[in-house]
Design a protein around this motif. Structure first.
Motif, PDB file in Angstrom:
ATOM      1  N   GLY A   1       0.631  -1.188  -0.262  1.00 24.68           N
ATOM      2  CA  GLY A   1       0.519  -0.506   0.325  1.00 24.68           C
ATOM      3  C   GLY A   1       0.980   1.038   0.220  1.00 24.68           C
ATOM      4  O   GLY A   1       0.389   2.184   0.230  1.00 24.68           O
ATOM      5  N   GLY A   2       2.083   1.605  -0.904  1.00 21.77           N
ATOM      6  CA  GLY A   2       2.502   2.731  -0.671  1.00 21.77           C
ATOM      7  C   GLY A   2       3.542   2.451  -1.629  1.00 21.77           C
ATOM      8  O   GLY A   2       3.947   1.350  -2.568  1.00 21.77           O
ATOM      9  N   ALA A   3       5.244   3.341  -1.771  1.00 24.49           N
ATOM     10  CA  ALA A   3       6.209   2.715  -2.684  1.00 24.49           C
ATOM     11  C   ALA A   3       7.428   3.056  -2.662  1.00 24.49           C
ATOM     12  O   ALA A   3       7.639   2.983  -0.540  1.00 24.49           O
ATOM     13  CB  ALA A   3       6.100   3.835  -3.993  1.00 24.49           C
ATOM     14  N   VAL A   4       8.458   2.713  -2.856  1.00 23.93           N
ATOM     15  CA  VAL A   4      10.153   3.081  -2.599  1.00 23.93           C
ATOM     16  C   VAL A   4      10.547   3.763  -3.526  1.00 23.93           C
ATOM     17  O   VAL A   4      10.702   3.466  -4.451  1.00 23.93           O
ATOM     18  CB  VAL A   4      10.417   1.540  -2.622  1.00 23.93           C
ATOM     19  N   ASP A   5      10.865   5.084  -2.916  1.00 22.83           N
ATOM     20  CA  ASP A   5      11.294   5.822  -3.503  1.00 22.83           C
ATOM     21  C   ASP A   5      12.713   6.615  -3.152  1.00 22.83           C
ATOM     22  O   ASP A   5      13.178   7.031  -1.811  1.00 22.83           O
ATOM     23  CB  ASP A   5      10.494   7.810  -3.411  1.00 22.83           C
ATOM     24  N   VAL A   6      13.737   6.046  -4.058  1.00 23.59           N
ATOM     25  CA  VAL A   6      15.120   6.131  -3.696  1.00 23.59           C
ATOM     26  C   VAL A   6      15.877   6.928  -4.818  1.00 23.59           C
ATOM     27  O   VAL A   6      16.446   6.483  -5.713  1.00 23.59           O
ATOM     28  CB  VAL A   6      16.180   5.154  -3.604  1.00 23.59           C
ATOM     29  N   SER A   7      15.938   8.668  -4.356  1.00 26.58           N
ATOM     30  CA  SER A   7      16.390   9.310  -5.740  1.00 26.58           C
ATOM     31  C   SER A   7      16.220  10.488  -5.773  1.00 26.58           C
ATOM     32  O   SER A   7      16.859  11.337  -5.987  1.00 26.58           O
ATOM     33  CB  SER A   7      14.842   9.386  -6.270  1.00 26.58           C
ATOM     34  N   PRO A   8      18.180  10.506  -3.982  1.00 27.47           N
ATOM     35  CA  PRO A   8      18.135  11.788  -3.760  1.00 27.47           C
ATOM     36  C   PRO A   8      19.515  11.920  -4.683  1.00 27.47           C
ATOM     37  O   PRO A   8      20.098  11.068  -4.671  1.00 27.47           O
ATOM     38  CB  PRO A   8      18.841  11.713  -2.010  1.00 27.47           C
ATOM     39  N   MET A   9      19.513  12.849  -5.695  1.00 26.42           N
ATOM     40  CA  MET A   9      21.174  13.233  -6.299  1.00 26.42           C
ATOM     41  C   MET A   9      22.736  12.838  -5.982  1.00 26.42           C
ATOM     42  O   MET A   9      23.659  12.255  -5.961  1.00 26.42           O
ATOM     43  CB  MET A   9      21.357  14.347  -7.443  1.00 26.42           C
ATOM     44  N   GLU A  10      21.835  13.198  -4.070  1.00 26.18           N
ATOM     45  CA  GLU A  10      23.946  13.138  -3.604  1.00 26.18           C
ATOM     46  C   GLU A  10      24.352  12.014  -3.327  1.00 26.18           C
ATOM     47  O   GLU A  10      25.522  11.005  -3.011  1.00 26.18           O
ATOM     48  CB  GLU A  10      23.885  13.929  -1.957  1.00 26.18           C
ATOM     49  N   LEU A  11      23.289  10.481  -3.181  1.00 28.31           N
ATOM     50  CA  LEU A  11      23.241   8.883  -2.903  1.00 28.31           C
ATOM     51  C   LEU A  11      24.463   8.744  -3.765  1.00 28.31           C
ATOM     52  O   LEU A  11      23.338   8.610  -5.209  1.00 28.31           O
ATOM     53  CB  LEU A  11      22.346   8.753  -3.148  1.00 28.31           C
ATOM     54  N   SER A  12      25.620   8.096  -4.020  1.00 30.19           N
ATOM     55  CA  SER A  12      25.780   7.180  -4.610  1.00 30.19           C
ATOM     56  C   SER A  12      26.127   5.676  -4.697  1.00 30.19           C
ATOM     57  O   SER A  12      26.813   4.940  -5.407  1.00 30.19           O
ATOM     58  CB  SER A  12      27.203   7.594  -5.041  1.00 30.19           C
ATOM     59  N   ARG A  13      26.021   5.122  -3.778  1.00 26.49           N
ATOM     60  CA  ARG A  13      25.610   3.343  -3.091  1.00 26.49           C
ATOM     61  C   ARG A  13      24.689   2.954  -2.574  1.00 26.49           C
ATOM     62  O   ARG A  13      23.773   3.429  -1.439  1.00 26.49           O
ATOM     63  CB  ARG A  13      27.237   3.212  -2.542  1.00 26.49           C
ATOM     64  N   VAL A  14      23.818   2.122  -3.438  1.00 27.65           N
ATOM     65  CA  VAL A  14      22.650   2.128  -2.911  1.00 27.65           C
ATOM     66  C   VAL A  14      22.334   0.618  -3.320  1.00 27.65           C
ATOM     67  O   VAL A  14      22.978  -0.364  -4.362  1.00 27.65           O
ATOM     68  CB  VAL A  14      20.881   2.843  -4.077  1.00 27.65           C
ATOM     69  N   ARG A  15      21.950  -0.433  -2.172  1.00 27.22           N
ATOM     70  CA  ARG A  15      21.702  -1.737  -3.225  1.00 27.22           C
ATOM     71  C   ARG A  15      20.105  -2.135  -2.503  1.00 27.22           C
ATOM     72  O   ARG A  15      19.880  -1.960  -0.578  1.00 27.22           O
ATOM     73  CB  ARG A  15      22.658  -3.245  -1.505  1.00 27.22           C
ATOM     74  N   LEU A  16      19.669  -2.931  -2.715  1.00 31.27           N
ATOM     75  CA  LEU A  16      17.982  -3.254  -2.678  1.00 31.27           C
ATOM     76  C   LEU A  16      18.092  -4.982  -3.033  1.00 31.27           C
ATOM     77  O   LEU A  16      18.903  -5.104  -4.120  1.00 31.27           O
ATOM     78  CB  LEU A  16      17.484  -2.651  -3.886  1.00 31.27           C
TER      79      LEU A  16
ATOM     80  N   VAL B   1      13.227  -7.322  -1.745  1.00 28.12           N
ATOM     81  CA  VAL B   1      12.302  -6.129  -0.969  1.00 28.12           C
ATOM     82  C   VAL B   1      11.098  -6.345  -1.958  1.00 28.12           C
ATOM     83  O   VAL B   1      11.724  -6.413  -2.717  1.00 28.12           O
ATOM     84  CB  VAL B   1      12.790  -4.772  -1.436  1.00 28.12           C
ATOM     85  N   SER B   2       9.701  -6.763  -1.824  1.00 31.51           N
ATOM     86  CA  SER B   2       9.195  -6.542  -2.778  1.00 31.51           C
ATOM     87  C   SER B   2       7.167  -5.501  -2.593  1.00 31.51           C
ATOM     88  O   SER B   2       7.716  -4.987  -1.637  1.00 31.51           O
ATOM     89  CB  SER B   2       7.994  -7.104  -2.682  1.00 31.51           C
ATOM     90  N   VAL B   3       7.445  -4.501  -3.427  1.00 31.11           N
ATOM     91  CA  VAL B   3       6.485  -3.498  -3.474  1.00 31.11           C
ATOM     92  C   VAL B   3       5.138  -3.975  -3.704  1.00 31.11           C
ATOM     93  O   VAL B   3       5.164  -4.433  -4.701  1.00 31.11           O
ATOM     94  CB  VAL B   3       7.630  -2.316  -4.029  1.00 31.11           C
ATOM     95  N   THR B   4       4.177  -3.846  -3.053  1.00 31.04           N
ATOM     96  CA  THR B   4       2.666  -3.482  -3.481  1.00 31.04           C
ATOM     97  C   THR B   4       2.348  -2.136  -3.224  1.00 31.04           C
ATOM     98  O   THR B   4       1.573  -1.493  -2.709  1.00 31.04           O
ATOM     99  CB  THR B   4       1.722  -4.368  -3.035  1.00 31.04           C
ATOM    100  N   ALA B   5       2.044  -1.462  -4.557  1.00 27.68           N
ATOM    101  CA  ALA B   5       1.666  -0.227  -4.492  1.00 27.68           C
ATOM    102  C   ALA B   5       0.066   0.323  -4.561  1.00 27.68           C
ATOM    103  O   ALA B   5      -0.294  -1.239  -5.150  1.00 27.68           O
ATOM    104  CB  ALA B   5       1.917   0.932  -6.076  1.00 27.68           C
TER     105      ALA B   5
END
Length: 181
Positions: free
Chosen positions: A132-147, A150-154
């Motif tokens: 019932g939500g979302a995952v938002d990973v979008s800050p420009m300063e961030l350079s290292r992300v690992r998912l 993780v599952s999402v039902t929007a």
């Protein structure tokens, strides 16, 4: 001692339980072994309690969420407005105990990485389901992300469940130096 954690398994050799700490600062072992007699059930977490954990955790920490459903406050979950957001203000690991049946479910709220996240650290999201939500990973300063796991039902009628945008980008000005935005 008033600390919280998630029981992972029984260490058959010692008869103790291996427990992952609810919050483990960087450089500190994320697990401890505990005598079963020293444990008691923790109260259930809700959205505001999880936000308080994340807010208190230092950069690079691991925040572990328990098995089961963690729900948004009733007023937010029942409204027709957009889901409330669990805001991650710094690079850390947010970990559940799995995104499948019997794992960790975040119900009625989104997970959003704040624009203020420092780009030097690793942001890791692992082992949970967002319902019932979302995952938002979008800050420009961030350079290292690992998912991982993780599952999402929007919610019905939304544009997307997972937003990953502009990670590690920066504008270059004269001479190849970073420019202000």
């Amino acid at each position: 001692n008033g600390s919280f954690g998630v029981v992972l398994r029984l260490d058959g050799g010692s008869g103790r339980l291996v427990v992952r700490k609810e919050v483990a600062p960087p450089g500190e072992a994320p697990t401890v072994t505990v005598k079963p007699a020293n444990l008691r059930p923790a109260p259930p977490l809700d959205g505001p309690a999880v936000q308080a954990l994340v807010d208190a955790a230092p950069a690079g920490a691991r925040v572990t969420l328990p098995r089961g459903t963690i729900s948004a406050p009733a007023a937010a979950a029942s409204s027709t407005a957009a889901p409330i957001a669990l805001r991650l203000p710094r690079a850390l690991t947010l970990a559940g105990v799995g995104s499948k049946t019997g794992g960790t479910v975040l119900s009625g709220f989104s997970v959003v990485v704040g624009e203020e996240v420092d780009g030097g650290g690793l942001l890791e999201l692992v082992g949970f389901h967002v319902s019932g939500g979302a995952v938002d990973v979008s800050p420009m300063e961030l350079s290292r992300v690992r998912l991982s796991d993780v599952s999402v039902t929007a919610p019905a009628g939304t544009m997307g469940a997972v937003y990953i945008d502009e990670i590690g980008t920066q504008l270059l000005g004269e001479g190849g130096k970073a420019a202000e935005r």
